[in-house]
Enzyme design. Sequence first.
Site, PDB file in Angstrom:
ATOM      1  N   ARG A 164     -28.287  13.452  14.693  1.00  0.00           N
ATOM      2  CA  ARG A 164     -27.891  12.182  14.096  1.00  0.00           C
ATOM      3  C   ARG A 164     -26.640  11.616  14.748  1.00  0.00           C
ATOM      4  NH1 ARG A 164     -28.230  13.457   7.613  1.00  0.00           N
ATOM      5  NH2 ARG A 164     -30.374  12.752   7.321  1.00  0.00           N
TER       6      ARG A 164
ATOM      7  N   GLY B 131      -7.360   0.629   8.378  1.00  0.00           N
ATOM      8  CA  GLY B 131      -6.651  -0.144   9.394  1.00  0.00           C
ATOM      9  C   GLY B 131      -7.121  -1.577   9.265  1.00  0.00           C
ATOM     10  N   ARG B 132      -6.404  -2.330   8.435  1.00  0.00           N
ATOM     11  CA  ARG B 132      -6.867  -3.699   8.105  1.00  0.00           C
ATOM     12  C   ARG B 132      -7.051  -4.547   9.351  1.00  0.00           C
ATOM     13  NH1 ARG B 132      -3.183  -5.843   3.996  1.00  0.00           N
ATOM     14  NH2 ARG B 132      -4.497  -4.857   2.458  1.00  0.00           N
TER      15      ARG B 132
ATOM     16  N   THR C 251       3.466   2.427   6.119  1.00  0.00           N
ATOM     17  CA  THR C 251       2.048   2.057   6.018  1.00  0.00           C
ATOM     18  C   THR C 251       1.224   3.006   6.872  1.00  0.00           C
ATOM     19  OG1 THR C 251       0.354   0.450   6.695  1.00  0.00           O
ATOM     20  CG2 THR C 251       2.477   0.215   7.758  1.00  0.00           C
TER      21      THR C 251
ATOM     22  N   ARG D 270       1.497  -5.166  -5.341  1.00  0.00           N
ATOM     23  CA  ARG D 270       1.521  -6.329  -4.448  1.00  0.00           C
ATOM     24  C   ARG D 270       1.769  -7.515  -5.370  1.00  0.00           C
ATOM     25  NH1 ARG D 270      -3.135  -3.547  -1.359  1.00  0.00           N
ATOM     26  NH2 ARG D 270      -2.044  -2.870   0.500  1.00  0.00           N
ATOM     27  N   SER D 271       2.925  -8.159  -5.226  1.00  0.00           N
ATOM     28  CA  SER D 271       3.328  -9.168  -6.216  1.00  0.00           C
ATOM     29  C   SER D 271       3.180 -10.589  -5.695  1.00  0.00           C
ATOM     30  CB  SER D 271       4.785  -8.919  -6.603  1.00  0.00           C
ATOM     31  OG  SER D 271       5.249  -9.918  -7.469  1.00  0.00           O
TER      32      SER D 271
ATOM     33  N   ALA E  76     -14.281  12.542  19.493  1.00  0.00           N
ATOM     34  CA  ALA E  76     -15.424  11.661  19.215  1.00  0.00           C
ATOM     35  C   ALA E  76     -16.015  11.156  20.529  1.00  0.00           C
ATOM     36  CB  ALA E  76     -14.983  10.486  18.355  1.00  0.00           C
TER      37      ALA E  76
ATOM     38  N   ARG F 146     -25.985   7.443  10.279  1.00  0.00           N
ATOM     39  CA  ARG F 146     -25.378   7.344   8.947  1.00  0.00           C
ATOM     40  C   ARG F 146     -23.988   6.745   9.088  1.00  0.00           C
ATOM     41  NH1 ARG F 146     -29.791   8.367   7.700  1.00  0.00           N
ATOM     42  NH2 ARG F 146     -30.608   9.975   6.309  1.00  0.00           N
TER      43      ARG F 146
ATOM     44  N   ASP G 118       5.887  -5.349   6.483  1.00  0.00           N
ATOM     45  CA  ASP G 118       6.664  -6.534   6.861  1.00  0.00           C
ATOM     46  C   ASP G 118       6.616  -7.645   5.814  1.00  0.00           C
ATOM     47  OD1 ASP G 118       4.026  -6.753   7.542  1.00  0.00           O
ATOM     48  OD2 ASP G 118       4.367  -7.679   9.493  1.00  0.00           O
ATOM     49  N   GLY G 119       5.487  -7.756   5.084  1.00  0.00           N
ATOM     50  CA  GLY G 119       5.394  -8.777   4.026  1.00  0.00           C
ATOM     51  C   GLY G 119       6.441  -8.517   2.945  1.00  0.00           C
TER      52      GLY G 119
ATOM     53  N   ARG H  90     -18.559  16.533  11.287  1.00  0.00           N
ATOM     54  CA  ARG H  90     -19.144  17.122  12.492  1.00  0.00           C
ATOM     55  C   ARG H  90     -20.087  18.282  12.122  1.00  0.00           C
ATOM     56  NH1 ARG H  90     -17.929  16.945  17.764  1.00  0.00           N
ATOM     57  NH2 ARG H  90     -16.011  15.786  17.439  1.00  0.00           N
TER      58      ARG H  90
ATOM     59  N   ASP I 162       1.227  -0.352  11.843  1.00  0.00           N
ATOM     60  CA  ASP I 162       1.058  -1.597  12.609  1.00  0.00           C
ATOM     61  C   ASP I 162       2.246  -2.548  12.491  1.00  0.00           C
ATOM     62  OD1 ASP I 162       0.732  -2.250   9.968  1.00  0.00           O
ATOM     63  OD2 ASP I 162      -1.061  -3.471  10.259  1.00  0.00           O
TER      64      ASP I 162
ATOM     65  N   ASP J 235      -1.351   2.249   8.291  1.00  0.00           N
ATOM     66  CA  ASP J 235      -1.916   1.491   9.415  1.00  0.00           C
ATOM     67  C   ASP J 235      -1.047   1.583  10.678  1.00  0.00           C
ATOM     68  OD1 ASP J 235      -3.808   0.805   7.603  1.00  0.00           O
ATOM     69  OD2 ASP J 235      -3.503  -1.367   7.714  1.00  0.00           O
TER      70      ASP J 235
ATOM     71  N   GLY K  65       0.828  -1.215   0.000  1.00  0.00           N
ATOM     72  CA  GLY K  65       0.000   0.000   0.000  1.00  0.00           C
ATOM     73  C   GLY K  65       0.857   1.257   0.000  1.00  0.00           C
TER      74      GLY K  65
END
Length: 320
Positions: free
Chosen positions: A162, A170-171, A125, A71-72, A186, A243, A102-103, A154, A129, A127, A10
Site C-alpha cells: 500500500r 502546518g497551516r 508554534t 484566539r481572541s 519517506a 490510504r 506573530d499575530g 510504516r 514558521d 509550525d 495554538g
Amino acid sequence: MSIAIMCSGGDAAGMNPAIKQFVEYSFELGIKPYLIYDGLEGLIDDEIKEATHERVGGIIHRGGTVIRSSRSKRFFEIEHRKIAYENLKSKGIDKLVVLGGDGSFRAMRQFYHDFGVNFVGIPTTIDNDIFGTDYCLGVDTALNVIRESIDDIRDTAASFKRAFVIETMGRDCGYLALVSALTSGAEMLVVPEIENDFDALEKRFKQQIKEGRSYIIAIVAEGAKMSDKVAAWFKDNIGMESRVSVIGHIQRGGSPSVFDRLMAFEFAKLSIDKLMLKPDDRNVIVYKESKFDFVSIDYINSQKYQIKPDLIKLAKKLTR
Ligand code: F6P
C-alpha cells in the site's frame, strides 16, 4: 514589581516548562509573578491569578498549557483592550511575557502603543514558521510525535502493498512535513514550498516497484491541501492501493522533549531579564544561528518565513 505570563494562539509543548521557569525565576529575582489564564480572553475577563509554586508544580512534563490559551477577536477592539489594561493596572502589572505567534505579538504591540505595557514575545508554534527565528518553542516535540506516528504507520504499510499518505500539520508552512519526511525515510514529500514533478515520481515508483518495492510512504503538509489527490494519484497512476492518515492534533500534544524544555527555560529567563533591565521595541526573543537575540515585531513581519535552502535542497529528491 509585578510581571505576568500568558499563552495566545495554538498551544505547543514547551509552554508549561516556560511557565514554570517564569514563575521560579521571578521569585528568585524578588518579582511578583502572575498567571493570565485563557490568553487574551482571560486578560479581558480578569482571569489573572497570583502565581504560586503549587500552581506550577508537576507541570514540566505535561504538553499543552496549564494556563490555557485562546484566539481572541475581542482584543482587537479598543474598549476590550482598555478593560484588559485596567485589570493589569489594578494588580500593578506593567510587564508581560507572551507565548504565541506573530499575530499575538502584533496584538501586544498595539496594547503597548495604547497603554505602555511592555512585553516580550516568545515564538511558540509547532509550525515553526515565524520569520527571524530558526526555532519556535514546541516544534521539536511535534517532530518527535510525528516521527513516532510515521514509524508506526510504516509497520502496517509494510504488511500490505500500500501507499500511505500521511498528512502533517502546518497551516501555511511545510517545515514539519519536510523535516519529518527526511528523518523518517519517506519516499515522497508534498509541501507548498516545492513544486512536485509527478511524471518523474511516477517513473521512479514504477521502476522501484518492478525492482521489488512493496509499499510507499508519502508525507503531505496540511498547507498543500493535496492529501486526497495524492492518494487518488497512487491508485490511478501507480496502481497501488492507498490510504490517507491525518495525524491531526496529536501533533500538538505530548510531553515536551528535552530540547523544548531547555529552550523554554532559556526563553523565559532571557525574557524576564530583558523586561527588567532594558525593555525596548525589540520585543521578540529569537534563536538564530544557535544564538539568542531580540528583534522587533516589524522585523518579524517584514518577510515570510522560509525553510532554509539547504533543507529544501536535501528534500527535493523526494518531490520528483
Ligand atoms: O498551531 C498551529 C496549528 O496547529 C496549525 O498547524 C494548524 O493548521 C492549526 O494550528 C490548527 O488550529 P486549531 O487548533 O484551531 O484547529
